[in-house]
Each structure stands twice: as structure tokens, then as C-alpha cells.
Design a protein around this motif. Structure first.
Motif, PDB file in Angstrom:
ATOM      1  N   PHE A  40      63.257   2.932  41.292  1.00 21.83           N
ATOM      2  CA  PHE A  40      62.017   3.293  40.616  1.00 21.83           C
ATOM      3  C   PHE A  40      61.097   2.077  40.519  1.00 21.83           C
ATOM      4  N   ALA A  41      61.677   0.936  40.190  1.00 24.63           N
ATOM      5  CA  ALA A  41      60.874  -0.286  40.084  1.00 24.63           C
ATOM      6  C   ALA A  41      60.317  -0.701  41.453  1.00 24.63           C
ATOM      7  N   LEU A  42      61.108  -0.547  42.514  1.00 24.58           N
ATOM      8  CA  LEU A  42      60.613  -0.871  43.859  1.00 24.58           C
ATOM      9  C   LEU A  42      59.478   0.067  44.269  1.00 24.58           C
TER      10      LEU A  42
ATOM     11  N   ALA B  70      49.617   6.467  41.068  1.00 26.91           N
ATOM     12  CA  ALA B  70      50.481   7.553  40.588  1.00 26.91           C
ATOM     13  C   ALA B  70      50.802   8.548  41.694  1.00 26.91           C
ATOM     14  N   LEU B  71      49.835   8.886  42.502  1.00 28.77           N
ATOM     15  CA  LEU B  71      50.096   9.817  43.611  1.00 28.77           C
ATOM     16  C   LEU B  71      51.056   9.204  44.630  1.00 28.77           C
ATOM     17  N   THR B  72      50.889   7.929  44.897  1.00 37.75           N
ATOM     18  CA  THR B  72      51.815   7.219  45.788  1.00 37.75           C
ATOM     19  C   THR B  72      53.222   7.255  45.197  1.00 37.75           C
TER      20      THR B  72
ATOM     21  N   LEU C  34      56.927   8.995  46.708  1.00 37.66           N
ATOM     22  CA  LEU C  34      58.077   8.129  46.987  1.00 37.66           C
ATOM     23  C   LEU C  34      59.240   8.382  46.025  1.00 37.66           C
ATOM     24  N   ASN C  35      58.947   8.573  44.740  1.00 35.12           N
ATOM     25  CA  ASN C  35      60.024   8.817  43.777  1.00 35.12           C
ATOM     26  C   ASN C  35      60.698  10.159  43.989  1.00 35.12           C
ATOM     27  N   ARG C  36      59.934  11.156  44.301  1.00 36.70           N
ATOM     28  CA  ARG C  36      60.519  12.481  44.546  1.00 36.70           C
ATOM     29  C   ARG C  36      61.507  12.413  45.698  1.00 36.70           C
TER      30      ARG C  36
ATOM     31  N   PHE D 249      64.722   9.866  42.955  1.00 36.94           N
ATOM     32  CA  PHE D 249      65.395  10.936  42.232  1.00 36.94           C
ATOM     33  C   PHE D 249      65.959  12.017  43.145  1.00 36.94           C
ATOM     34  N   ARG D 250      65.546  12.005  44.400  1.00 35.43           N
ATOM     35  CA  ARG D 250      66.013  13.011  45.368  1.00 35.43           C
ATOM     36  C   ARG D 250      66.020  14.398  44.738  1.00 35.43           C
ATOM     37  N   SER D 251      64.881  14.737  44.215  1.00 36.49           N
ATOM     38  CA  SER D 251      64.745  15.934  43.400  1.00 36.49           C
ATOM     39  C   SER D 251      64.834  17.216  44.219  1.00 36.49           C
ATOM     40  N   ARG D 252      65.474  18.198  43.611  1.00 37.89           N
ATOM     41  CA  ARG D 252      65.511  19.549  44.172  1.00 37.89           C
ATOM     42  C   ARG D 252      64.671  20.497  43.335  1.00 37.89           C
ATOM     43  N   CYS D 253      64.008  19.946  42.324  1.00 33.84           N
ATOM     44  CA  CYS D 253      63.105  20.760  41.500  1.00 33.84           C
ATOM     45  C   CYS D 253      62.011  21.312  42.390  1.00 33.84           C
ATOM     46  N   ALA D 254      61.528  22.476  42.043  1.00 40.32           N
ATOM     47  CA  ALA D 254      60.420  23.058  42.788  1.00 40.32           C
ATOM     48  C   ALA D 254      59.256  22.074  42.785  1.00 40.32           C
ATOM     49  N   HIS D 255      58.671  21.898  43.960  1.00 40.05           N
ATOM     50  CA  HIS D 255      57.583  20.936  44.113  1.00 40.05           C
ATOM     51  C   HIS D 255      56.460  21.211  43.112  1.00 40.05           C
TER      52      HIS D 255
END
Length: 140
Positions: A25-27, A63-65, A69-71, A75-81
Motif C-alpha cells: 500500500f505504501a509503495l 487517488a485514481l492512480t 493499483l491497490n485493487r 488487496f487483490r480484491s474480488r469485490c464488485a468493481h
């Protein structure tokens, strides 16, 4: 009793997972912050935009960047976009409010805008990590 207390190795693995995510997250945050600062500096230097207005525009670009990258990587999120983006924007909006307030107060107190911005960045980093980990991407 909790499961973590019953199995101390789970506690260690959880801490490692959180530390690893925080480092990623920091990177990602460093990349997003670079976008933020370059955008802000460009607006101030090239367009003579007031520093508070410039930090708002830079924060949005960063924030958009960070979301993209974080998604994908942190966090490798599987939450709905759609759901994750809405939550991310709410967290980013609250981070933007914290950031703007700190920069404005810093400038009003006589600090150089860049010093005020660094302080704001540090505080917003920790707020954004916890809010995104536990709420936005639901990996807590």
C-alpha cells in the motif's frame, strides 16, 4: 477465547499479511503521491493555481492512480468493481478532506505548503490503509 489466541501461528501469519499489505500500500501510495505532487506542482508553477486548489486536483489524480493499483496488487480484491470504486471514492473523499484541512491550516499557521502537504500525506496514508483494507476491499 478467540481462534487467533488458540492458534498463535495464525496471529503471526495475520500480522505478516497486514505488514505485507501495508508495504505494498505504501509503495502504491508512493506512486500515487508522486502523481499527486507532480500534478499539484505543475498547477502551481505552470498555471499559478493557489496551493490549496492545486492540492485538491493533485489528490484526485493520485487517488485514481491508487485505486487502480491497490485493487489489483495490494488487496487483490474480488469485490464488485462498482461497489469497491464507490467505497474507495468515499474513503478518498474523506482523505481529501483531511488532506485539504491540514494543508490549509498549515499554510494559515505560516508553514510552507510543501511541508504542510508532507504532514497531510503521512496522516492520510494511515487513514486510507485501514479504511480501504477493512471497508473498501473487504479483506480485513
Amino acid at each position: 477465547m478467540s481462534i487467533i489466541n488458540d492458534y498463535p501461528e495464525h496471529s503471526v501469519l495475520l500480522r505478516r499479511s497486514v505488514y505485507r499489505q501495508f508495504i505494498l500500500f505504501a509503495l502504491v501510495g508512493a506512486v500515487a503521491t508522486t502523481v499527486h505532487y507532480l500534478f499539484m506542482g505543475g498547477l502551481i508553477i505552470l498555471s499559478a493555481v493557489h496551493p490549496v486548489s492545486a492540492t485538491v486536483a493533485g489528490f484526485i489524480a493520485g487517488a485514481l492512480t491508487g485505486y487502480l493499483l491497490n485493487r489489483r496488487f495490494t488487496f487483490r480484491s474480488r469485490c464488485a468493481h462498482r461497489q469497491a470504486l464507490q467505497r474507495y471514492l468515499l474513503v478518498a473523499g474523506s482523505g481529501l478532506s483531511i488532506n485539504t484541512l491540514i494543508v490549509a491550516l498549515g499554510i494559515a499557521a505560516g508553514l510552507h505548503y510543501a511541508l504542510a502537504q508532507v504532514g497531510a500525506t503521512v496522516l492520510v496514508l494511515f487513514w486510507n490503509f485501514w479504511a480501504n483494507r477493512y471497508w473498501t476491499f473487504g479483506n480485513g
